[in-house]
Design a protein around this motif. Sequence first.
Motif, PDB file in Angstrom:
ATOM      1  N   TYR A 179       3.264  -4.203  19.890  1.00  0.00           N
ATOM      2  CA  TYR A 179       1.797  -4.315  19.945  1.00  0.00           C
ATOM      3  C   TYR A 179       1.198  -4.625  18.580  1.00  0.00           C
ATOM      4  CZ  TYR A 179      -3.051  -3.175  20.932  1.00  0.00           C
ATOM      5  OH  TYR A 179      -4.416  -3.224  21.062  1.00  0.00           O
ATOM      6  N   LYS A 187      -2.798   7.049   2.977  1.00  0.00           N
ATOM      7  CA  LYS A 187      -3.208   5.934   2.122  1.00  0.00           C
ATOM      8  C   LYS A 187      -3.232   4.659   2.955  1.00  0.00           C
ATOM      9  CE  LYS A 187       1.283   6.450  -0.022  1.00  0.00           C
ATOM     10  NZ  LYS A 187       2.050   6.482  -1.242  1.00  0.00           N
ATOM     11  N   LEU A 241      -1.523   8.523  13.648  1.00  0.00           N
ATOM     12  CA  LEU A 241      -0.662   7.560  14.349  1.00  0.00           C
ATOM     13  C   LEU A 241      -0.746   7.780  15.862  1.00  0.00           C
ATOM     14  CD1 LEU A 241       1.324   5.195  14.017  1.00  0.00           C
ATOM     15  CD2 LEU A 241       3.168   6.845  13.881  1.00  0.00           C
ATOM     16  N   PHE A 295      -2.600  -4.941  16.640  1.00  0.00           N
ATOM     17  CA  PHE A 295      -4.039  -4.722  16.758  1.00  0.00           C
ATOM     18  C   PHE A 295      -4.779  -6.028  16.476  1.00  0.00           C
ATOM     19  CE2 PHE A 295      -2.400  -0.481  15.857  1.00  0.00           C
ATOM     20  CZ  PHE A 295      -3.035   0.249  16.849  1.00  0.00           C
ATOM     21  N   ASN A 296      -5.741  -6.358  17.344  1.00  0.00           N
ATOM     22  CA  ASN A 296      -6.493  -7.593  17.124  1.00  0.00           C
ATOM     23  C   ASN A 296      -7.946  -7.309  16.753  1.00  0.00           C
ATOM     24  OD1 ASN A 296      -7.542  -6.802  19.520  1.00  0.00           O
ATOM     25  ND2 ASN A 296      -6.809  -8.532  20.706  1.00  0.00           N
ATOM     26  N   LYS A 297      -8.224  -6.059  16.462  1.00  0.00           N
ATOM     27  CA  LYS A 297      -9.522  -5.724  15.866  1.00  0.00           C
ATOM     28  C   LYS A 297      -9.390  -4.407  15.108  1.00  0.00           C
ATOM     29  CE  LYS A 297     -11.043  -4.831  20.565  1.00  0.00           C
ATOM     30  NZ  LYS A 297     -12.057  -5.018  21.563  1.00  0.00           N
ATOM     31  N   GLY A 298     -10.527  -3.929  14.611  1.00  0.00           N
ATOM     32  CA  GLY A 298     -10.496  -2.668  13.874  1.00  0.00           C
ATOM     33  C   GLY A 298     -10.418  -2.934  12.382  1.00  0.00           C
ATOM     34  N   LYS A 299     -11.354  -2.353  11.660  1.00  0.00           N
ATOM     35  CA  LYS A 299     -11.407  -2.523  10.207  1.00  0.00           C
ATOM     36  C   LYS A 299     -10.107  -2.004   9.598  1.00  0.00           C
ATOM     37  CE  LYS A 299     -14.711  -1.167   6.766  1.00  0.00           C
ATOM     38  NZ  LYS A 299     -15.791  -0.209   6.568  1.00  0.00           N
ATOM     39  N   GLY A 300      -9.401  -2.857   8.897  1.00  0.00           N
ATOM     40  CA  GLY A 300      -8.170  -2.412   8.251  1.00  0.00           C
ATOM     41  C   GLY A 300      -6.977  -2.394   9.202  1.00  0.00           C
ATOM     42  N   LEU A 301      -7.231  -2.320  10.496  1.00  0.00           N
ATOM     43  CA  LEU A 301      -6.132  -2.289  11.478  1.00  0.00           C
ATOM     44  C   LEU A 301      -5.786  -3.696  11.959  1.00  0.00           C
ATOM     45  CD1 LEU A 301      -6.896   0.642  13.928  1.00  0.00           C
ATOM     46  CD2 LEU A 301      -4.965   0.438  12.371  1.00  0.00           C
ATOM     47  N   LEU A 341       1.880  -2.252  15.482  1.00  0.00           N
ATOM     48  CA  LEU A 341       2.064  -0.811  15.673  1.00  0.00           C
ATOM     49  C   LEU A 341       3.491  -0.402  15.310  1.00  0.00           C
ATOM     50  CD1 LEU A 341       0.710   1.844  16.564  1.00  0.00           C
ATOM     51  CD2 LEU A 341       1.468   1.384  18.884  1.00  0.00           C
ATOM     52  N   GLU A 393     -14.677   0.934  17.027  1.00  0.00           N
ATOM     53  CA  GLU A 393     -14.128  -0.401  16.826  1.00  0.00           C
ATOM     54  C   GLU A 393     -13.492  -1.004  18.069  1.00  0.00           C
ATOM     55  OE1 GLU A 393     -13.273   0.306  12.065  1.00  0.00           O
ATOM     56  OE2 GLU A 393     -11.602   0.280  13.469  1.00  0.00           O
ATOM     57  N   PHE A 394     -12.962  -0.152  18.949  1.00  0.00           N
ATOM     58  CA  PHE A 394     -12.266  -0.669  20.127  1.00  0.00           C
ATOM     59  C   PHE A 394     -13.058  -0.469  21.421  1.00  0.00           C
ATOM     60  CE2 PHE A 394      -9.012  -0.464  16.992  1.00  0.00           C
ATOM     61  CZ  PHE A 394      -8.130  -1.493  17.308  1.00  0.00           C
ATOM     62  N   LEU A 400       3.642   0.276  11.683  1.00  0.00           N
ATOM     63  CA  LEU A 400       2.999   1.556  11.344  1.00  0.00           C
ATOM     64  C   LEU A 400       3.923   2.717  11.710  1.00  0.00           C
ATOM     65  CD1 LEU A 400      -0.666   0.864  12.539  1.00  0.00           C
ATOM     66  CD2 LEU A 400       0.336   0.529  10.274  1.00  0.00           C
ATOM     67  N   PHE A 401       4.555   2.592  12.849  1.00  0.00           N
ATOM     68  CA  PHE A 401       5.542   3.527  13.354  1.00  0.00           C
ATOM     69  C   PHE A 401       6.677   3.694  12.320  1.00  0.00           C
ATOM     70  CE2 PHE A 401       8.547   4.917  16.613  1.00  0.00           C
ATOM     71  CZ  PHE A 401       7.742   5.379  17.642  1.00  0.00           C
ATOM     72  N   LEU A 417       5.726  12.044  15.008  1.00  0.00           N
ATOM     73  CA  LEU A 417       5.054  10.756  14.806  1.00  0.00           C
ATOM     74  C   LEU A 417       3.633  10.795  15.346  1.00  0.00           C
ATOM     75  CD1 LEU A 417       7.950   8.323  15.673  1.00  0.00           C
ATOM     76  CD2 LEU A 417       6.669   8.348  13.544  1.00  0.00           C
ATOM     77  N   PHE A 431      -1.931   8.965   8.322  1.00  0.00           N
ATOM     78  CA  PHE A 431      -1.779   8.137   7.120  1.00  0.00           C
ATOM     79  C   PHE A 431      -2.672   8.690   6.018  1.00  0.00           C
ATOM     80  CE2 PHE A 431      -0.506   5.267  10.530  1.00  0.00           C
ATOM     81  CZ  PHE A 431       0.688   4.786  10.023  1.00  0.00           C
ATOM     82  N   GLU A 469       0.804  -1.223   0.000  1.00  0.00           N
ATOM     83  CA  GLU A 469       0.000   0.000   0.000  1.00  0.00           C
ATOM     84  C   GLU A 469       0.838   1.274   0.000  1.00  0.00           C
ATOM     85  OE1 GLU A 469      -3.811  -2.075   2.251  1.00  0.00           O
ATOM     86  OE2 GLU A 469      -2.554  -0.696   3.346  1.00  0.00           O
ATOM     87  N   PHE A 470       2.026   1.218   0.580  1.00  0.00           N
ATOM     88  CA  PHE A 470       2.840   2.433   0.683  1.00  0.00           C
ATOM     89  C   PHE A 470       4.047   2.413  -0.254  1.00  0.00           C
ATOM     90  CE2 PHE A 470       0.295   2.542   4.429  1.00  0.00           C
ATOM     91  CZ  PHE A 470       0.111   3.883   4.716  1.00  0.00           C
ATOM     92  N   LYS A 486      -5.351   0.712   2.940  1.00  0.00           N
ATOM     93  CA  LYS A 486      -6.714   0.242   3.180  1.00  0.00           C
ATOM     94  C   LYS A 486      -6.964   0.206   4.685  1.00  0.00           C
ATOM     95  CE  LYS A 486      -9.179  -3.810   1.701  1.00  0.00           C
ATOM     96  NZ  LYS A 486      -8.908  -5.150   1.175  1.00  0.00           N
ATOM     97  N   GLY A 487      -7.963   0.949   5.131  1.00  0.00           N
ATOM     98  CA  GLY A 487      -8.291   0.931   6.557  1.00  0.00           C
ATOM     99  C   GLY A 487      -7.406   1.851   7.374  1.00  0.00           C
ATOM    100  N   HIS A 523      -2.361  -5.591  12.119  1.00  0.00           N
ATOM    101  CA  HIS A 523      -1.233  -4.678  11.923  1.00  0.00           C
ATOM    102  C   HIS A 523      -0.415  -4.568  13.206  1.00  0.00           C
ATOM    103  CE1 HIS A 523      -0.908  -3.128   7.988  1.00  0.00           C
ATOM    104  NE2 HIS A 523      -2.113  -2.599   7.931  1.00  0.00           N
TER     105      HIS A 523
END
Lengths: 311, 311
Positions: free
Chosen positions: A75, B79, B88, A77-83, A88, B46-47, A91-92, B72, B77, A46-47, B81-82, A86
Amino acid sequence: MQIIVVIGGGTGTYTVLRGLKNHDVDLTAIVSMMDSGGSTGRLRDEFGFLPQGDIRRCLIALSPDTSMLRKLFEYRFNKGKGLNGHSLGNLFLTALRDITGTEEKAIQEAARILNIKGRVLPITTTNCQLGAILENNQVVVGETNIDIPKHDPKLRIKKLFLIPKPRAYREAVKAIIKADKLIIGPGDLYTSILPNLIITGIRKAINKSKAKKIYVCNIMTKHGETTGFKANDFVNEVQKYLGEGVLNYIICNNKKPSKTLLKEYKKERAEFVEPNLKSNKKFKVIRTDLLDDIHLARHNPDKLARTIMKL
Amino acid sequence: MQIIVVIGGGTGTYTVLRGLKNHDVDLTAIVSMMDSGGSTGRLRDEFGFLPQGDIRRCLIALSPDTSMLRKLFEYRFNKGKGLNGHSLGNLFLTALRDITGTEEKAIQEAARILNIKGRVLPITTTNCQLGAILENNQVVVGETNIDIPKHDPKLRIKKLFLIPKPRAYREAVKAIIKADKLIIGPGDLYTSILPNLIITGIRKAINKSKAKKIYVCNIMTKHGETTGFKANDFVNEVQKYLGEGVLNYIICNNKKPSKTLLKEYKKERAEFVEPNLKSNKKFKVIRTDLLDDIHLARHNPDKLARTIMKL
């Protein structure tokens, strides 16, 4: 102070770094950049940045144990649409890459923020994909497709390649040449270890370096990669890419995991790697108990680090 | 050292904190927890955690200007998906909430990691939604639905409410009572400022506190919230919730933004707030140039902070 360079990227490298971190050494991790699965793969697609997964693992291994930033970096994420799924830390690193403009600066900044011991360097900054040619000449492209595996697992991997052809990262080459000890492995042979050694500049640097070259053999085989492999098969494969006579030491675990644990591994078609190697004119073999079998048949970081330090 | 407590959450509070940070003060930000839009709203849904957006803004305002962690935390973000649109800093706070177990601990850890000056406290730890009753008795629920607005913008807001009824956060109450100066505003009247004042425990604490109570009036009106408002309308609304005679000082900008800028604002149906207020027995009015009109008609953090310090 010993200058130790560890080449790899996966959980095996994490273990080596975790152990060596507690010794008085000048430590550098040189990290595979071919990961294409999971959270890393999604971000990579995506990036368009280089993959962060192996970098993240090494940064965590070298950061202080009690640090909250370390926990955040780990960490997932174990829920969240699109997250969901992922990391962290990934993402960082993605944000840092975007802010600083290059992977190198992003890693440096992350290292500073996490207050790590030592350095983490990418093996290359070329955005490349790992490919494998199987023994039936089928070609599989993408690290995750080889890793999972999405091919007939009975077919052996005949040859690995990288497209486009990557350039070895200059600082990584320098670190290899200056090292006193060079640690290769443990880790998934075809997806974490060998991808680093097929980069021409890296292979040349390893050959040129006066460091003691140490290969740490895996404890268990991996289905679809190293099915049926014994210690000598691992070493043969590494030598195929690195050249004969380059490795000086082979470290092999000789302690078999418990029967209960072996049963668990059998479900994933993984077996104990027989330490069927003896010292010869070319390399010395250290066979010793390196097992940490509380939950998984893994190397114990402290036992492994002590063994490395003694060489 | 003056003990200053700032109540709010939006960009107005950010400006106040940015300015006061450079003075020798004991600074506490008490932050609205009703945000339900954007990245914050998605994570909230979502959380199931309390919203992070206003907390994040205040943490950034109080963190060192050159810090990479600050950058940071501010990163968004654009772009993925999700991921697209996610801040951040919000993801960071969500992970911290999950790791530490409570919003309070998550904010404390973030404050420590970001090395902020002062403290950031939630106004409540009750997970509540903001609602508004319009002059036609229509009920709108959700901060973002009032903020955008998703109702007939010509209808005035008659009354705000919170469901479920929140409890004032104990540390916030303590801070208000101990303050030398209490700053309310600037900021979106019905979505950033008044939601804090309708919490019974907070209103009582403000009334009980011996602090100088200072309201900073907005520079521009906001379509669908404060259309046609002059300074006295803002103050009347605040007094409706806080009680008459509670505010001691009203700070009003009296410098009109440039014609070019006013034209830009006209597109969003926002107008200059006439500073039609004079000091009286109940409160003193400070009318002064507080404008920072390089890009937007905003308060200049330094001018505003100096004005507050002098009171």
